[in-house]
Motif scaffolding. Structure first.
Motif, mmCIF file in Angstrom:
data_model
loop_
_atom_site.group_PDB
_atom_site.id
_atom_site.type_symbol
_atom_site.label_atom_id
_atom_site.label_comp_id
_atom_site.label_asym_id
_atom_site.label_seq_id
_atom_site.Cartn_x
_atom_site.Cartn_y
_atom_site.Cartn_z
ATOM 1 N N VAL A 159 62.296 63.089 -21.513
ATOM 2 C CA VAL A 159 62.994 64.306 -22.144
ATOM 3 C C VAL A 159 62.347 65.278 -21.597
ATOM 4 O O VAL A 159 61.910 66.256 -21.708
ATOM 5 C CB VAL A 159 63.485 64.350 -23.298
ATOM 6 N N ALA A 160 60.986 65.112 -23.001
ATOM 7 C CA ALA A 160 60.208 67.248 -23.046
ATOM 8 C C ALA A 160 59.339 67.010 -22.084
ATOM 9 O O ALA A 160 59.015 67.912 -20.864
ATOM 10 C CB ALA A 160 59.225 66.182 -23.754
ATOM 11 N N PRO A 161 59.041 66.426 -20.868
ATOM 12 C CA PRO A 161 58.390 66.555 -19.697
ATOM 13 C C PRO A 161 59.500 67.092 -18.700
ATOM 14 O O PRO A 161 58.951 68.430 -18.333
ATOM 15 C CB PRO A 161 57.532 64.961 -19.157
ATOM 16 N N MET A 163 62.377 68.929 -19.917
ATOM 17 C CA MET A 163 62.200 70.320 -20.538
ATOM 18 C C MET A 163 60.806 71.152 -20.014
ATOM 19 O O MET A 163 61.379 72.111 -20.134
ATOM 20 C CB MET A 163 62.693 69.997 -22.125
ATOM 21 N N TYR A 164 60.196 70.923 -20.784
ATOM 22 C CA TYR A 164 59.655 71.496 -19.902
ATOM 23 C C TYR A 164 58.979 72.027 -19.177
ATOM 24 O O TYR A 164 58.584 73.420 -19.173
ATOM 25 C CB TYR A 164 57.879 70.728 -20.607
ATOM 26 N N ARG A 165 58.784 71.266 -18.501
ATOM 27 C CA ARG A 165 59.064 72.158 -16.538
ATOM 28 C C ARG A 165 60.391 72.571 -16.463
ATOM 29 O O ARG A 165 60.199 73.923 -15.278
ATOM 30 C CB ARG A 165 59.040 70.755 -15.307
ATOM 31 N N LEU A 167 62.327 75.190 -18.376
ATOM 32 C CA LEU A 167 61.884 75.367 -18.903
ATOM 33 C C LEU A 167 60.727 76.859 -18.677
ATOM 34 O O LEU A 167 60.648 78.325 -18.015
ATOM 35 C CB LEU A 167 61.679 75.517 -20.110
ATOM 36 N N PHE A 168 59.428 76.067 -18.857
ATOM 37 C CA PHE A 168 57.678 76.942 -18.042
ATOM 38 C C PHE A 168 57.565 76.682 -16.855
ATOM 39 O O PHE A 168 56.518 77.709 -16.226
ATOM 40 C CB PHE A 168 57.238 76.614 -19.148
ATOM 41 N N ARG A 169 58.302 76.144 -15.523
ATOM 42 C CA ARG A 169 57.683 76.106 -14.158
ATOM 43 C C ARG A 169 59.199 76.031 -13.654
ATOM 44 O O ARG A 169 59.452 74.534 -12.779
ATOM 45 C CB ARG A 169 56.967 75.204 -14.306
ATOM 46 N N PRO A 170 59.835 76.891 -12.960
ATOM 47 C CA PRO A 170 61.644 77.022 -13.059
ATOM 48 C C PRO A 170 61.085 76.154 -11.616
ATOM 49 O O PRO A 170 59.651 77.192 -10.655
ATOM 50 C CB PRO A 170 61.936 78.300 -13.073
ATOM 51 N N TYR A 177 60.997 63.285 -9.778
ATOM 52 C CA TYR A 177 60.308 62.894 -11.421
ATOM 53 C C TYR A 177 60.672 62.403 -12.224
ATOM 54 O O TYR A 177 60.228 61.869 -13.400
ATOM 55 C CB TYR A 177 60.447 64.748 -11.315
ATOM 56 N N LEU A 181 59.594 59.728 -14.359
ATOM 57 C CA LEU A 181 59.424 59.830 -15.982
ATOM 58 C C LEU A 181 59.849 58.035 -16.609
ATOM 59 O O LEU A 181 59.497 57.867 -17.529
ATOM 60 C CB LEU A 181 60.302 60.373 -16.295
#
Lengths: 191, 191
Positions: A159-161, A163-165, A167-170, A177, A181
């Motif tokens: 989940v975290a990876p 979400m990170y992408r 939010l931070f790397r649209p 992917y 994971l």
DNA sequence: CAACAAAAGCGAATCCTTTGCGTTAGCCGA
DNA sequence: TCGGCTAACGCAAAGGATTCGCTTTTGTTG
């Protein structure tokens, strides 16, 4: 300054009706005029209440939208059963990514995080994901599958990876992917 | 509607001065009156410009604060060198978590993500982390350390879980968590 | 059923935000 | 070096959004 949207002192009756009416108004207006054109007076008028009521209860347009966004992010059904953990988790992750990375998904996600001083709504979102994962893991356990990851591990590794992408790397996220994971997590690149 | 805060058509001269003055005003006022009391007219007055200038350039208080927040989140020095990757990464992760999970860190993080329609500032934050990680990995490579993870892997396994917990499950994060993630990543629970 | 308190209604005052128009100042070619 | 050009700014007015004190309604409690 007291956004008691959920912990109502008087759950029954008017408070509940007003909350419902306001939430409904937001839903309706989101579809009609679009997310960007929402204003407190507009919502209040549609809900049949005065703007000051909304301001007193939610404090802010953002906090109101945060509450509503969380409702949108709540999963409606349990994850599908594909017979084994690897498939279940991969499918769930793929769907999760698909929903969260869509324009509306990202919008709700932002709203939920945004108008949320105490991180309460954000925690709720995470809890939804955790619940879904828990269902998948329990199912696998019931089947007799062994060496299962726990919920926290799945949150960290799957989940975290995502979400990170989001939010931070649209941009540039694809279903593969998510599957990768999930596969890595089940394969137990841990221990 | 054109937030050309960074891609200025006329980089030299007045535009640059105004941008600087406004950013400085935000910094000063954040310290003086607090994040929550900031308003466009207040900032504009301090910067010696008219509010309409701010609205035209940034479009929004949130977008302005997003720009400023990214500046706060920019790392100022390269990660410390501890002689081996495991130690470097653990120390960096610990410091990263410490900074990001602090009240001001979370506030800047929220601001950066928030007022950012195109995800530009968010991408910048991620790029900062990626740069730092890259420094650590190159250093390890130069030492002759082998079986190194790549930047993407570290983002997935170390940065993403910390960010997820900071944003979605505030509270209860300790330095040991950061070290554990870093250790697992270096140990190569991958492949 | 009466008293109490929480929440909503109402309206006025304040403040923020938008917008059109005139002005300024950096940039470019002659 | 000197005009011409245009992006960006200042100004001011209009339109909303937000806040606040006060009154009224309504659900709860003894």
């Amino acid at each position: 300054m007291a956004p008691m949207a959920r912990a109502m002192a008087r759950p029954g009756g008017r408070s509940a009706r007003v909350q419902q009416a306001v939430h409904d108004a937001v839903h309706a207006l989101e579809a009609e005029v679009g997310r960007g054109a929402l204003t407190v007076p507009l919502i209040a008028a549609r809900a049949g209440v005065t703007p000051s009521t909304v301001y007193r209860r939610w404090g802010d347009l953002r906090e109101l939208l945060s509450d509503v966004a969380v409702e949108h992010l709540r999963p409606e059904t349990d994850p599908a059963d594909h017979g084994e953990l690897a498939a279940d988790l991969a499918a769930w992750a793929e769907q999760f990514l698909d929903e969260m990375d869509s324009p509306p998904g990202r919008s709700y996600l932002r709203d939920a995080l945004l108008g949320d001083p105490d991180g309460d709504n954000a925690g709720r979102c995470s809890a939804y994901a955790a619940e879904q994962i828990d269902v998948v893991l329990r199912r696998a356990d019931a089947r007799g599958e062994r060496r299962l990851p726990d919920v926290e591990t799945v949150l960290d590794q799957v989940v975290a990876p995502m979400m990170y992408r989001i939010l931070f790397r649209p941009g540039g996220l694809d279903p593969a992917y998510a599957r990768r994971l999930a596969a890595a997590c089940v394969a137990g690149d841990r221990q």
